[in-house]
Design a protein around this motif. Structure first.
Motif, PDB file in Angstrom:
ATOM      1  N   ASP A  62       2.247  11.453   3.425  1.00 45.08           N
ATOM      2  CA  ASP A  62       2.511  12.503   2.449  1.00 45.08           C
ATOM      3  C   ASP A  62       1.526  13.625   2.739  1.00 45.08           C
ATOM      4  O   ASP A  62       0.390  13.369   3.147  1.00 45.08           O
ATOM      5  CB  ASP A  62       2.300  11.987   1.019  1.00 45.08           C
ATOM      6  CG  ASP A  62       3.495  11.157   0.564  1.00 45.08           C
ATOM      7  OD1 ASP A  62       4.585  11.333   1.151  1.00 45.08           O
ATOM      8  OD2 ASP A  62       3.341  10.319  -0.351  1.00 45.08           O
ATOM      9  N   MET A  88       0.843  -1.203   0.000  1.00 40.17           N
ATOM     10  CA  MET A  88       0.000   0.000   0.000  1.00 40.17           C
ATOM     11  C   MET A  88       0.879   1.255   0.000  1.00 40.17           C
ATOM     12  O   MET A  88       1.888   1.328   0.693  1.00 40.17           O
ATOM     13  CB  MET A  88      -0.867  -0.007   1.264  1.00 40.17           C
ATOM     14  CG  MET A  88      -2.037   0.939   1.186  1.00 40.17           C
ATOM     15  SD  MET A  88      -3.050   0.769   2.677  1.00 40.17           S
ATOM     16  CE  MET A  88      -3.390   2.470   3.052  1.00 40.17           C
ATOM     17  N   SER A  89       0.532   2.239  -0.817  1.00 37.78           N
ATOM     18  CA  SER A  89       1.350   3.457  -0.908  1.00 37.78           C
ATOM     19  C   SER A  89       1.129   4.332   0.331  1.00 37.78           C
ATOM     20  O   SER A  89       0.168   4.143   1.075  1.00 37.78           O
ATOM     21  CB  SER A  89       0.989   4.231  -2.169  1.00 37.78           C
ATOM     22  OG  SER A  89      -0.362   4.624  -2.087  1.00 37.78           O
ATOM     23  N   THR A  90       2.031   5.280   0.508  1.00 36.07           N
ATOM     24  CA  THR A  90       1.927   6.176   1.662  1.00 36.07           C
ATOM     25  C   THR A  90       0.640   6.991   1.566  1.00 36.07           C
ATOM     26  O   THR A  90       0.375   7.603   0.529  1.00 36.07           O
ATOM     27  CB  THR A  90       3.127   7.146   1.657  1.00 36.07           C
ATOM     28  OG1 THR A  90       4.309   6.388   1.462  1.00 36.07           O
ATOM     29  CG2 THR A  90       3.205   7.915   2.954  1.00 36.07           C
ATOM     30  N   ASP A 142      -6.246  10.701   0.995  1.00 36.51           N
ATOM     31  CA  ASP A 142      -6.889   9.650   1.785  1.00 36.51           C
ATOM     32  C   ASP A 142      -7.670  10.237   2.954  1.00 36.51           C
ATOM     33  O   ASP A 142      -8.569   9.601   3.493  1.00 36.51           O
ATOM     34  CB  ASP A 142      -5.829   8.692   2.323  1.00 36.51           C
ATOM     35  CG  ASP A 142      -5.117   7.987   1.185  1.00 36.51           C
ATOM     36  OD1 ASP A 142      -5.687   7.028   0.664  1.00 36.51           O
ATOM     37  OD2 ASP A 142      -4.023   8.457   0.792  1.00 36.51           O
ATOM     38  N   LEU A 186      -1.989   9.915   1.623  1.00 44.40           N
ATOM     39  CA  LEU A 186      -1.838  11.344   1.351  1.00 44.40           C
ATOM     40  C   LEU A 186      -2.855  12.122   2.195  1.00 44.40           C
ATOM     41  O   LEU A 186      -4.049  11.825   2.176  1.00 44.40           O
ATOM     42  CB  LEU A 186      -2.086  11.612  -0.140  1.00 44.40           C
ATOM     43  CG  LEU A 186      -2.003  13.079  -0.577  1.00 44.40           C
ATOM     44  CD1 LEU A 186      -0.579  13.617  -0.433  1.00 44.40           C
ATOM     45  CD2 LEU A 186      -2.486  13.234  -2.023  1.00 44.40           C
ATOM     46  N   ARG A 233      -6.075  15.499  -6.485  1.00 44.47           N
ATOM     47  CA  ARG A 233      -5.130  14.527  -5.922  1.00 44.47           C
ATOM     48  C   ARG A 233      -5.780  13.380  -5.164  1.00 44.47           C
ATOM     49  O   ARG A 233      -5.102  12.432  -4.790  1.00 44.47           O
ATOM     50  CB  ARG A 233      -4.153  15.255  -4.987  1.00 44.47           C
ATOM     51  CG  ARG A 233      -3.382  16.421  -5.633  1.00 44.47           C
ATOM     52  CD  ARG A 233      -2.237  15.932  -6.502  1.00 44.47           C
ATOM     53  NE  ARG A 233      -1.301  15.097  -5.745  1.00 44.47           N
ATOM     54  CZ  ARG A 233      -0.277  15.577  -5.043  1.00 44.47           C
ATOM     55  NH1 ARG A 233      -0.061  16.876  -4.998  1.00 44.47           N
ATOM     56  NH2 ARG A 233       0.530  14.762  -4.396  1.00 44.47           N
TER      57      ARG A 233
END
Lengths: 136, 534
Positions: free
Chosen positions: A29, A1-3, A49, A5, A46
């Motif tokens: 982020d 899983m990406s960081t 999250d 945001l 963008r």
């Protein structure tokens, strides 16, 4: 899983500055906006999250931002934390908006806000997994 | 840092100054290209630029810029270069900072003559001035455009950093004030003996630190104690009741612990525009309420920063008031206990009725006359109340015997200081008063009892009580003799000063006004005869 945001919106630069630093140090982020309108534009562009927004901002208040986010499906599911220097207004106005998950009164502890961000993000990913399992 | 709407922000002074150094004109324009302030240029050129034809050049440009996201240098008339920079506030374009430069060919412009006529300017003089400034070349103009734009970016970001620092500083100052306020009050909370001054200081802190013009700490007393207000806001009972009713009405939860905030309609009221009230709770009871209004500073609305401070204050005050009550209860119980002990003695020996109170009173007065501290005076007073408590252990037949005592009986009487000491010695809070109980029958010349101590070896408390005890004994009826006259008694005190009694304590006693003592004697006598009648 990406960081994950996190979008931080506050018209007082010193608050965004402190928050952005703390949230970044916590491993997220961060993008920042200085009014509700910019926050909405950034959110649409963008898809963060989670959004932490001040209540009183120029052009579009935190409440109006939350309402406007509710109007678009892909934005409505972003959890919103409202920060306010006028606690009693928030509690009345934000109750009907399901994306406003938490309202916090200023002055707040950055540490506490980060804990709340983590909890809300965990709930969200947990909820999605849960839904997936049920469907299976 | 907060700007009121409509306030004109000046052109960044650095931008203006550097334009002048580069031989350029600087001009602050509104979004329509109209002048916000006079152009920064030599007088004659400034007047020329302000002429109608030249102003039209700029308003025409501004109408082009208004449709563009990014704007750049242009040459609206041959030889005149305009370098525009958008002025923004909160991401909205609020006007333009414009730098203007000239090439020598401006001197041939068709616009020159009409602009001078319109502004009643001498063409020759304007041309002369312009010639001095018209030093640009087309290449130089391009480089200048980029350089100026970088410069302005740097200036703008510098200004933003300054504003951020200003915000931090303001916040830090407020935080520091609040921390220091809470620390001051935390320290002051130990002042249990003087709750009023602590409560007043809380009121002052609300005014000074939280910046409220008016503040009141309203304390509802227990039992028959009335309501007391501390602070610079004094409401009468009717006004106060109205406020309390409104708190209940507007915010039923207020008394449960949340802050009530309501508007004050009358703009002339010192409390306008908002009144904030927070209950003070401690030990499960509402002790009172903090009321503040007339918020000062740039933001007259009550913020959560302040409500959080009110919460902290109310928590501190609640704990403080609870402690004050416990302290008072404890004190009352303490005095109740020692009084009941001396009361037990009074019940046993009618001749000594009121004696303990009078000796306590006189001892305290002697101590005061000798310049002792309030704490010492209080200890001596308590010791005076208890000095004869050991007589509880002496048989009634001996205590009340009308005739002469046998040697054994007298020995029994002489045991009372030791008995009193033994009764009280295990009570920690009475430790300080024991010397008075044990040694009040010592004599200055060393011939007293129980230990035969002499002079300064006798605790000072006991020497003082000794004087008061001797005086009161001689001034009252005893089982074995009637009271003596005042003159005889005072003469006797003088006579035994230095032998039986400490001379300093005796001297201090002789200076006392005995009116209050006589009133006590009368009142005790009246109680006595009522007791006998019953």
């Amino acid at each position: 899983m990406s960081t994950p945001l996190i979008l931080l919106a506050d018209d007082e630069p010193h608050i965004t500055h402190v928050m952005a630093r703390a949230v970044r140090m916590a491993g997220f982020d961060v993008i920042t906006a200085e009014d509700g309108e910019e926050a909405y534009e950034l959110a649409a562009e963008r898809l963060p999250d989670l959004i932490v927004t001040d209540l009183q901002m120029p052009y579009m208040s935190g409440i109006e931002l939350a309402e406007k986010l509710c109007g678009r499906e892909e934005l409505a599911k972003i959890p919103v934390i409202l920060l306010s220097a006028r606690g009693y207004v928030v509690s009345e106005d934000s109750q009907h908006m399901k994306n406003v998950r938490l309202t916090l009164e200023k002055p707040f502890s950055a540490k506490f806000v980060i804990e709340q961000i983590r909890t809300l993000l965990d709930e969200r990913s947990g909820g999605e997994e849960g839904a997936g399992k049920e469907a299976a | 840092m907060l700007r009121r709407p409509g306030q004109v922000r000046p052109m960044p002074p650095e931008f203006e100054r550097r334009c002048v150094q580069l031989g350029l004109l600087a001009w602050h324009l509104d979004p329509n290209g109209m002048s916000v302030a006079e152009p920064t240029a030599p007088d004659l050129l400034a007047m020329w630029m302000s002429s109608r034809p030249m102003r039209r050049v700029l308003t025409d440009l501004a109408s082009q810029w208004s449709g563009m996201d990014t704007i750049g240098p242009s040459e609206p008339i041959p030889g005149m270069w305009v370098f525009p920079f958008a002025e923004t506030h909160r991401r909205r374009r609020t006007g333009y900072f414009v730098a203007i430069g000239f090439e020598p060919k401006i001197l041939d412009s068709d616009l020159l003559e009409p602009s001078c006529v319109g502004g009643s300017l001498q063409l020759g003089s304007v041309k002369h001035q312009l010639a001095v400034h018209a030093t640009l070349t087309p290449t130089c103009a391009k480089v200048l455009g980029s350089t100026l734009s970088w410069m302005l970016e740097d200036i703008t970001s510098g200004t933003k950093v300054e504003q951020t620092i200003e915000g931090f500083t303001e916040q830090l100052a407020l935080t520091y004030e609040t921390v220091s306020m809470l620390s001051d009050l935390g320290t002051g909370m130990s002042a249990m003996g003087d709750p009023a001054s602590f409560l007043r200081s809380v009121g002052e802190h609300i005014s000074d630190t939280l910046q409220y013009g008016w503040a009141s700490i309203v304390i509802e007393g227990r039992g028959e104690q009335g309501r007391t207000q501390y602070g610079n806001l004094r409401l009468d009972d009717v006004e106060l009741d109205a406020v309390l009713d409104r708190i209940e009405e507007d915010n039923p939860d207020a008394m449960a612990g949340s802050t009530a905030i309501f508007g004050v309609a009358d703009p002339g009221s010192p409390l306008a525009p908002q009144l904030v009230a927070h209950p003070i709770k401690g030990g499960g009871r509402v002790h009172g309420v903090i009321i503040a209004g007339g918020k000062m500073g740039e933001d007259p609305q009550v913020s959560t920063y302040e409500t959080k401070s009110f919460q902290s204050l109310s928590g501190l005050l609640g704990a403080f008031l609870e402690n004050v009550e416990l302290y008072e209860d404890q004190r009352r119980m303490f005095f109740g206990t020692i009084r009941s002990m001396s009361g037990a003695l009074d019940a046993k020996d009618r001749y000594t009725r009121g004696h303990s109170d009078r000796v306590a009173y006189l001892s305290a007065e002697i101590a005061r006359k000798l310049g002792l501290s309030d704490d010492e005076i209080e200890r001596i007073h308590i010791s005076g109340i208890l000095h004869d408590v050991g007589k509880i252990g002496v048989p009634e037949s001996v205590l009340c015997k009308p005739g002469r005592l046998t040697a054994e009986e007298f020995d029994a009487i002489k045991r009372h200081p030791q008995i009193g000491y033994d009764i009280l010695k295990d009570i920690p809070s009475l430790e300080d008063v024991l010397p008075g109980v044990l040694h009040h029958h010592e004599r200055y010349d060393g011939k007293g009892y129980p230990h035969g101590l002499e002079g300064e070896d006798i605790p000072f408390m006991a020497r003082i009580i000794g004087v008061a005890d001797t005086f009161d004994a001689m001034s009252s009826n005893r089982a074995y003799r009637s009271k003596m006259s005042r003159d005889v008694v005072l003469g006797e005190i003088r006579a035994v000063s230095g032998s039986q009694l400490d001379p300093a304590a005796a001297e201090a006693f002789l200076q006392l006004d005995l009116a209050e003592y006589d009133r006590m004697v009368e009142s005790h006598a009246a109680q006595d005869s009522m007791g006998e009648a019953a």
